[in-house]
Structure formats: structure tokens, C-alpha cells
Design an enzyme around this catalytic site. Structure first.
Site, PDB file in Angstrom:
ATOM      1  N   CYS A 162      48.979  12.099  66.769  1.00 14.89           N
ATOM      2  CA  CYS A 162      50.048  11.726  67.694  1.00 14.89           C
ATOM      3  C   CYS A 162      49.752  10.424  68.423  1.00 14.89           C
ATOM      4  CB  CYS A 162      50.341  12.821  68.698  1.00 14.89           C
ATOM      5  SG  CYS A 162      51.814  12.426  69.677  1.00 14.89           S
ATOM      6  N   CYS A 342      57.358  11.307  67.804  1.00 14.33           N
ATOM      7  CA  CYS A 342      56.410  11.474  68.910  1.00 14.33           C
ATOM      8  C   CYS A 342      57.200  11.665  70.201  1.00 14.33           C
ATOM      9  CB  CYS A 342      55.508  10.238  69.004  1.00 14.33           C
ATOM     10  SG  CYS A 342      54.171  10.409  70.199  1.00 14.33           S
TER      11      CYS A 342
END
Length: 416
Positions: A162, A342
Site C-alpha cells: 500500500c 489506495c
């Protein structure tokens, strides 16, 4: 001893379980084996908000046995080595497993050892990290207890899980301090090994504004290499515009560390790896570049997409369909475009939903919503909606395909 499976999967995380369960929805009679040593399965996107005090580890945890379809043979062991010429995987126990088709998705390993002194001080001395189920709760303990001082948040060189996670926890902490009326008692520093707030300029500009709103001091090209927990000192290797390196030390009262990450060692040492150690697959078909009956997806794959659960969601149908095509002597199809998402937590009530594909193309799924805007609806998604989709649809093998389009972003690009 040995056993054989038509489809063998290495890794029982988001990718592995989803592939197994999705495959059974396409072909209920296929013989599947899944190699996974852990009895617990974690919703890793929840780790950030666990550290921010808005979620619990219990809510992010399930028993692996409850997620794997009973038709799948769960092989509770570690994969140790691969013999692709013989279609064989050797387990740590010494047993061998043979296959017709192999899917490799063991995830990443956290290289805590690459930062000198980190393992000795992690989870104490206000040294925390959201990157493990063993450490994310201590982040919240630190944020709750600290009342003033210097708070550092670090980001290593990519790749890591991430792309926004190292700064998401920073915004949650800062908003928590603001709500307690003590934000002005803190010096908050973002120490990033990279050259910008985010790898995609469209979102980097928006995040610059978020950081400025909290008074965050930004230090780019700062890579954490050593930490002295008792001495409350972090040492960074810095790089100037000419490429010259030097070391600088910073004092802290709290530090959130994002550890360096890489493919698992047993992948790096295998014939499946490329020169950088990742499972060497085609970017679009996810088929291995040397062994056509092997596929890779998720965090350990060589693809350049963001390493997120959202990417796995898009990759799973591509892998499953391509294996089924091969079974029917059909050509594989290159349908994965590098999509990743994200959800950037920018406060305790807002999220910026960054969606993008290969080449840094901004590819939103919602045509009328500016993806740079901080919205409550995505915060609800982060806490409630996305976990529900994960546990009840994705992991169970259902396909969730919300179209994403580069064209949806063009209107907002022109408004910059």
C-alpha cells in the site's frame, strides 16, 4: 511421501484463498491443494485504522479454516522449494506435492533486520509499526499516550504494501492530536526515502495540501537505516540532487516505522524468480514468463502495480480464467491493466480514494467524483464497506468488477 493436485496454490492470503474459492465457482470438480502454514488470516488493509484507534485486530482476523472451501485440500506447511521442470513443490517437512497448474502468491516479507536496531526496540520505547498484526495495536497505544514532542513517520524505498500507508497513519495521529487540542505541541515529520509525497503527481499535490493542513514537515530522500530506541534517535541515509549520500540523525518521542519489504526468501532463491527476486510473470496475463503452467499474483508477483488487496481483486479472475483457458487448449488473455486502489485516510472521518493502473494512469471507478477530494463516504468504505466486500464476496470467490476508466479522470485533470 507425495500428493498430486490439478491446481496447487502457494499462499493462503487474500490472493490464494480468493483464487481457490473463485476457481471452484467456475469448476466445482477441480482438485485444488493450498499450501499455507498459518491458522489465522488477517484483513491487512485494516491495520492502518487499528493503529489509528478506529478498528480492532479481532475484527480484522478470521480463522483460515473458516475461509477455505472444504473441497480444497489445505496443506498446513511451508513451501520450501520449487522444481518447475518436474511440476513439483517441496515442503519444509520434506514432503513433495505435484501439480498440473501452479499459482504462487505467498505475499511479501517484512525485512525488519534491514534497519539496524529496529527488532530490538519495536513495540517499546514508542517505536511502532502498522505493518504486522503483532505490532499495529502498539501504534494506537503510542498515539493515545503521547502528549507532546516529535513524531516521526518513515517510508522506505519501494516496493512495500500500500503506497499510501506510511502517511495514512500520520494523518490519523495528527487528527487525533488535533481533536485532543494538543496538535500544536507536536513536531510531525514525514521522512520518505522517495522524492515526493506520492508516486502519482495527481494525488501527490492533493496530499501536499493535507500534510500542510496538519503542519507536517516533509523530508524527502531520507531512508531510515538505524534506530536507537532507548536513546530515542533515528538515523537516516539522505541523498542530495547530485546523488551524494550522508547520514543524519533525528531525535524522536514517537516513531512509526514502515519496514523495508521484499519477496519471501524462498521465492528469491527459486527458479521462478526474476533478477529482483519476484515471481516472474507477464504484466497482463499473470502467466510465468518461462513456465506456462505457472501463474503469480498478489504482492510477490513481478508486476509493477501497487501492492494492495484491490489489485488482487482484479487479478484473481484473470488468473482463474487463464488457467481454465489452458485446460481447454485456448490462448491466455492479457486482461489485467495494473489496477490498484489506495484509500488514503486523511483524517478520522475522511478518505481520498486513489485508483490507478500501469504507468501511473489515474483510473477512477466513479465518473462524477473528483478522486482528490477527501470524502466521508470513503471513510465509511474503509471502516465498513470494504471489509464487508472482502470477507463476504472477494474471499468467498465472488467476482466484484466495478469498471474503472482513465477517461473518468480527464475532467479533473483539466481542472488542476
Amino acid at each position: 511421501m507425495s500428493q498430486h493436485h490439478t491446481l496447487l496454490i502457494v499462499g493462503g492470503g487474500a490472493a490464494g484463498v480468493s483464487v481457490a474459492n473463485n476457481m471452484l465457482r467456475q469448476n466445482a470438480n477441480i482438485n485444488i491443494g493450498l499450501i499455507e502454514p498459518s491458522e489465522k488470516h488477517y484483513y491487512q488493509p485494516g491495520f492502518t485504522i487499528i493503529g489509528g484507534g478506529e478498528y480492532t485486530l479481532k475484527a480484522a482476523t478470521r480463522n483460515e479454516a473458516d475461509l477455505i472451501n472444504p473441497k480444497v485440500k489445505w496443506i498446513k506447511d511451508h513451501a520450501d522449494s520449487f522444481q518447475p521442470e518436474q511440476n513439483t513443490v517441496t515442503l519444509r517437512s520434506g514432503e513433495t506435492v505435484t501439480y498440473d497448474y501452479l499459482v504462487v502468491c505467498p505475499g511479501l516479507q517484512l525485512d525488519w533486520d534491514k534497519i539496524k536496531g529496529l527488532k530490538e526496540t519495536l513495540n517499546k520505547n514508542n517505536v511502532c509499526s502498522n505493518y504486522s498484526p503483532d505490532t499495529c495495536e502498539y501504534t494506537w497505544e503510542c498515539i493515545q499516550n503521547i502528549q507532546s514532542g516529535t513524531a516521526l513517520f518513515t517510508q522506505p524505498p519501494p516496493p512495500f504494501k500500500c503506497a499510501g500507508a506510511p502517511q495514512k497513519i500520520m494523518y490519523l495521529a495528527a487528527d487525533r492530536f488535533r481533536k485532543k487540542g494538543i496538535l500544536d505541541k507536536f513536531t510531525i515529520e514525514f521522512c520518505n526515502a522517495g522524492p515526493a509525497m506520492f508516486g502519482i503527481p495527481f494525488f501527490a499535490k492533493a496530499l501536499e495540501k493535507v500534510a500542510a493542513g496538519y503542519g507536517v514537515n516533509k523530508f524527502f530522500n531520507h531512508n531510515l537505516v538505524e534506530i536507537d530506541g532507548p536513546g530515542k534517535t533515528a538515523t537516516f541515509e539522505t541523498t542530495d540532487s547530485a546523488g551524494n549520500k550522508q547520514r543524519v540523525s533525528k531525535k524522536f518521542d514517537m516513531i512509526h516505522v514502515t519496514p523495508p519489504q521484499s519477496a519471501p526468501d524462498f521465492i528469491k532463491q527459486s527458479p521462478l524468480a526474476n533478477a529482483a527476486g519476484w515471481v516472474d510473470v507477464n504484466d497482463n496475463t499473470l502467466q510465468h514468463n518461462k513456465y506456462p503452467n505457472i501463474f503469480g499474483l498478489g504482492d510477490a508477483a513481478s508486476t509493477s502495480n501497487a501492492k494492495t488487496a484491490a489489485a488482487v481483486r482484479k487479478q484473481v479472475p484473470v488468473v482463474v480464467d487463464n488457467i481454465l483457458y489452458l485446460m481447454k487448449n485456448k490462448a491466455v488473455e492479457g486482461k489485467y491493466d495494473g489496477y490498484g486502489s489506495c484509500p488514503l485516510t486523511t483524517s478520522l472521518s475522511t478518505v481520498m480514494l486513489a485508483e490507478f493502473s500501469y504507468g501511473g494512469k489515474v483510473t477512477p471507478s466513479f465518473p462524477f467524483l473528483d478522486p482528490r477530494k477527501n470524502r466521508w463516504i470513503w471513510w465509511w468504505g474503509k471502516k465498513v464497506g470494504f471489509p464487508w466486500l472482502y470477507w463476504h464476496l472477494m474471499i468467498k470467490g465472488y467476482r466484484i468488477d466495478i469498471p474503472h476508466r482513465e477517461s473518468y479522470a480527464k475532467k479533473f485533470m483539466t481542472e488542476e
